[in-house]
Design a protein around this motif. Structure first.
Motif, PDB file in Angstrom:
ATOM      1  N   THR A  36       0.826  -1.210   0.000  1.00 35.37           N
ATOM      2  CA  THR A  36       0.000   0.000   0.000  1.00 35.37           C
ATOM      3  C   THR A  36       0.860   1.259   0.000  1.00 35.37           C
ATOM      4  O   THR A  36       0.602   2.214  -0.746  1.00 35.37           O
ATOM      5  N   GLU A  37       1.885   1.272   0.831  1.00 38.63           N
ATOM      6  CA  GLU A  37       2.778   2.427   0.927  1.00 38.63           C
ATOM      7  C   GLU A  37       3.501   2.690  -0.392  1.00 38.63           C
ATOM      8  O   GLU A  37       3.557   3.826  -0.879  1.00 38.63           O
ATOM      9  N   GLU A  38       4.053   1.626  -0.976  1.00 37.21           N
ATOM     10  CA  GLU A  38       4.790   1.783  -2.236  1.00 37.21           C
ATOM     11  C   GLU A  38       3.850   2.156  -3.382  1.00 37.21           C
ATOM     12  O   GLU A  38       4.222   2.919  -4.275  1.00 37.21           O
ATOM     13  N   ALA A  39       2.627   1.627  -3.360  1.00 33.12           N
ATOM     14  CA  ALA A  39       1.653   1.957  -4.401  1.00 33.12           C
ATOM     15  C   ALA A  39       1.279   3.434  -4.343  1.00 33.12           C
ATOM     16  O   ALA A  39       1.142   4.090  -5.377  1.00 33.12           O
ATOM     17  N   LYS A  40       1.135   3.976  -3.138  1.00 32.07           N
ATOM     18  CA  LYS A  40       0.782   5.389  -2.982  1.00 32.07           C
ATOM     19  C   LYS A  40       1.879   6.285  -3.561  1.00 32.07           C
ATOM     20  O   LYS A  40       1.604   7.254  -4.276  1.00 32.07           O
ATOM     21  N   GLU A  41       3.122   5.969  -3.243  1.00 36.34           N
ATOM     22  CA  GLU A  41       4.243   6.754  -3.769  1.00 36.34           C
ATOM     23  C   GLU A  41       4.313   6.655  -5.293  1.00 36.34           C
ATOM     24  O   GLU A  41       4.574   7.647  -5.984  1.00 36.34           O
ATOM     25  N   THR A  42       4.079   5.462  -5.809  1.00 34.20           N
ATOM     26  CA  THR A  42       4.112   5.257  -7.260  1.00 34.20           C
ATOM     27  C   THR A  42       3.005   6.024  -7.950  1.00 34.20           C
ATOM     28  O   THR A  42       3.206   6.622  -9.008  1.00 34.20           O
ATOM     29  N   GLU A  43       1.809   6.011  -7.363  1.00 36.73           N
ATOM     30  CA  GLU A  43       0.672   6.725  -7.935  1.00 36.73           C
ATOM     31  C   GLU A  43       0.979   8.213  -8.058  1.00 36.73           C
ATOM     32  O   GLU A  43       0.699   8.841  -9.097  1.00 36.73           O
ATOM     33  N   GLU A  44       1.565   8.792  -7.028  1.00 38.47           N
ATOM     34  CA  GLU A  44       1.904  10.215  -7.042  1.00 38.47           C
ATOM     35  C   GLU A  44       2.953  10.513  -8.108  1.00 38.47           C
ATOM     36  O   GLU A  44       2.865  11.522  -8.824  1.00 38.47           O
ATOM     37  N   TRP A  45       3.957   9.638  -8.214  1.00 37.46           N
ATOM     38  CA  TRP A  45       5.020   9.846  -9.204  1.00 37.46           C
ATOM     39  C   TRP A  45       4.459   9.775 -10.619  1.00 37.46           C
ATOM     40  O   TRP A  45       4.770  10.613 -11.467  1.00 37.46           O
ATOM     41  N   ILE A  46       3.605   8.779 -10.879  1.00 35.60           N
ATOM     42  CA  ILE A  46       3.020   8.620 -12.211  1.00 35.60           C
ATOM     43  C   ILE A  46       2.162   9.831 -12.570  1.00 35.60           C
ATOM     44  O   ILE A  46       2.197  10.299 -13.707  1.00 35.60           O
ATOM     45  N   ARG A  47       1.405  10.357 -11.603  1.00 34.60           N
ATOM     46  CA  ARG A  47       0.548  11.520 -11.878  1.00 34.60           C
ATOM     47  C   ARG A  47       1.396  12.736 -12.262  1.00 34.60           C
ATOM     48  O   ARG A  47       1.043  13.483 -13.177  1.00 34.60           O
ATOM     49  N   GLN A  48       2.506  12.928 -11.594  1.00 31.00           N
ATOM     50  CA  GLN A  48       3.408  14.028 -11.951  1.00 31.00           C
ATOM     51  C   GLN A  48       3.975  13.833 -13.359  1.00 31.00           C
ATOM     52  O   GLN A  48       4.075  14.782 -14.143  1.00 31.00           O
ATOM     53  N   GLN A  49       4.312  12.594 -13.676  1.00 33.28           N
ATOM     54  CA  GLN A  49       4.898  12.300 -14.984  1.00 33.28           C
ATOM     55  C   GLN A  49       3.884  12.466 -16.112  1.00 33.28           C
ATOM     56  O   GLN A  49       4.246  12.846 -17.227  1.00 33.28           O
ATOM     57  N   ALA A  50       2.615  12.205 -15.826  1.00 34.69           N
ATOM     58  CA  ALA A  50       1.585  12.284 -16.865  1.00 34.69           C
ATOM     59  C   ALA A  50       1.542  13.666 -17.489  1.00 34.69           C
ATOM     60  O   ALA A  50       1.531  13.806 -18.720  1.00 34.69           O
ATOM     61  N   GLN A  51       1.516  14.694 -16.658  1.00 37.20           N
ATOM     62  CA  GLN A  51       1.472  16.056 -17.181  1.00 37.20           C
ATOM     63  C   GLN A  51       2.762  16.403 -17.909  1.00 37.20           C
ATOM     64  O   GLN A  51       2.738  16.972 -19.011  1.00 37.20           O
TER      65      GLN A  51
END
Length: 346
Positions: free
Chosen positions: A274-289
């Motif tokens: 869960t912890e690693e997924a949360k960090e990954t989700e945030e990183w991917i969202r930044q990369q999307a833009q």
């Protein structure tokens, strides 16, 4: 003599104490190995499949997620990644996750809509028109309702992976208004976008992403909708002259895990994932833009004529796409209608 005996007694005592400690440690290690634990984590292997190209920003995030989980558990939680369709096609992915054929997988919200109809909301035109609003919704009540709906079907959403916005490319003319679509054949990515394409006066054509280049080259289709990341990777600039940036659909992918498998995992392992997924989700969202902006610029540099729809004109495009909203009202169920009200109110 007495001094020598005393010294030997101390040495023998120390040796026996060290021997006892070693025996105790060995027993503990044997017990740990027997139970399959390491650093408090029970040993388990998790197969994770996805279909995107390995150089896509979502793929990079998922690969790092797997690496971090494996390393932080000292190898006990071994996440084995099968990229680019090596293990499962996108069409087979969801069923395999639900039945436990694979423990984890990444697939588009569009394809999950056949299981959870409300998931099709990400295909509804102009539901989200900027990255911040999309992130706020996914991290709030909007996203929670979709997570619950997925769990009711047997899959737990570990993270929402932002692909970025969908745009339009074509080789006929600049698309500066919905009326400019009339008479064109446009490759679509789903049922809801197809309703929008028809509402704009064009004909939707279904085909795989890998077929679009040849179809544009041979004039089988006049244009296609996709994210600019995929357009650049698939070299749309070689076969399509015009690019319209109108951010009509915020494409989402889900990292989902079989719910029964998840429930059997120890709490410590669940917490790590869960912890690693949360960090990954945030990183991917930044990369999307960042990736949307970078790839759109590169397509322009490679010769595509880019038209960015002014923000004040979006309401016209949204109104013309109303049939797509009506279609989702029929297919998205009660939850879909509730989610639409939530985002429309915002």
């Amino acid at each position: 003599m007495k001094k020598w005996i005393k010294t030997m007694t101390v040495v023998m005592g120390t040796t026996l104490l060290l021997s006892a400690c070693n025996t105790s440690n060995t027993a503990k290690n044997q017990e740990s190995n027997a139970s399959g634990s390491s650093d408090g984590y029970e040993k388990t292997t998790i197969r994770l499949a996805y279909n995107l190209p390995q150089d896509h920003h979502i793929s990079k995030g998922i690969e790092q997620f797997a690496k971090d989980v494996t390393e932080k558990s000292n190898g006990a939680v071994n996440v084995q990644v099968y990229p680019a369709g090596q293990l499962l096609s996108d069409k087979d992915m969801n069923q395999s996750i639900l039945t436990g054929g694979v423990e984890m997988g990444v697939n588009s919200a569009t394809l999950w809509a056949s299981t959870v109809p409300a998931m099709g909301i990400f295909d509804v035109p102009y539901v989200f028109t900027n990255y911040e609003k999309a992130g706020e919704a996914i991290n709030g009540e909007f996203g929670d309702k979709l997570r619950v709906a997925m769990e009711e079907k047997g899959a737990k959403v570990l993270l929402f992976a932002d692909y970025g916005f969908a745009q339009f490319a074509n080789n006929k003319r600049p698309l500066k208004s919905p009326e400019d679509f009339k008479g064109l054949k446009i490759r679509s990515i789903g049922d809801i976008p197809s309703e929008m394409i028809k509402a704009y006066g064009a004909s939707p054509v279904f085909m795989g992403g890998g077929e679009v280049y040849m179809a544009l080259q041979r004039n089988t289709v006049d244009g296609a909708t996709s994210g600019t990341t995929a357009m650049l990777q698939r070299k749309y600039d070689e076969v399509a002259k015009y690019l319209t940036i109108n951010n009509y659909s915020y494409l989402e992918f889900l990292l989902a895990v079989n719910l029964d498998f998840w429930n059997r995992l120890p709490e410590k392992t669940q917490a790590l994932l869960t912890e690693e997924a949360k960090e990954t989700e945030e990183w991917i969202r930044q990369q999307a833009q960042a990736e949307d902006e970078r790839t759109a610029k590169q397509l322009e540099e490679k010769g595509m004529e880019v038209y960015v729809v002014p923000e004040e004109d979006i309401s016209v495009w949204k109104e013309a796409a109303k049939p797509a909203w009506d279609a989702f009202h029929k297919t998205g169920g009660d939850l879909g209608k509730e989610l639409l009200k939530m985002v429309d109110k915002e």
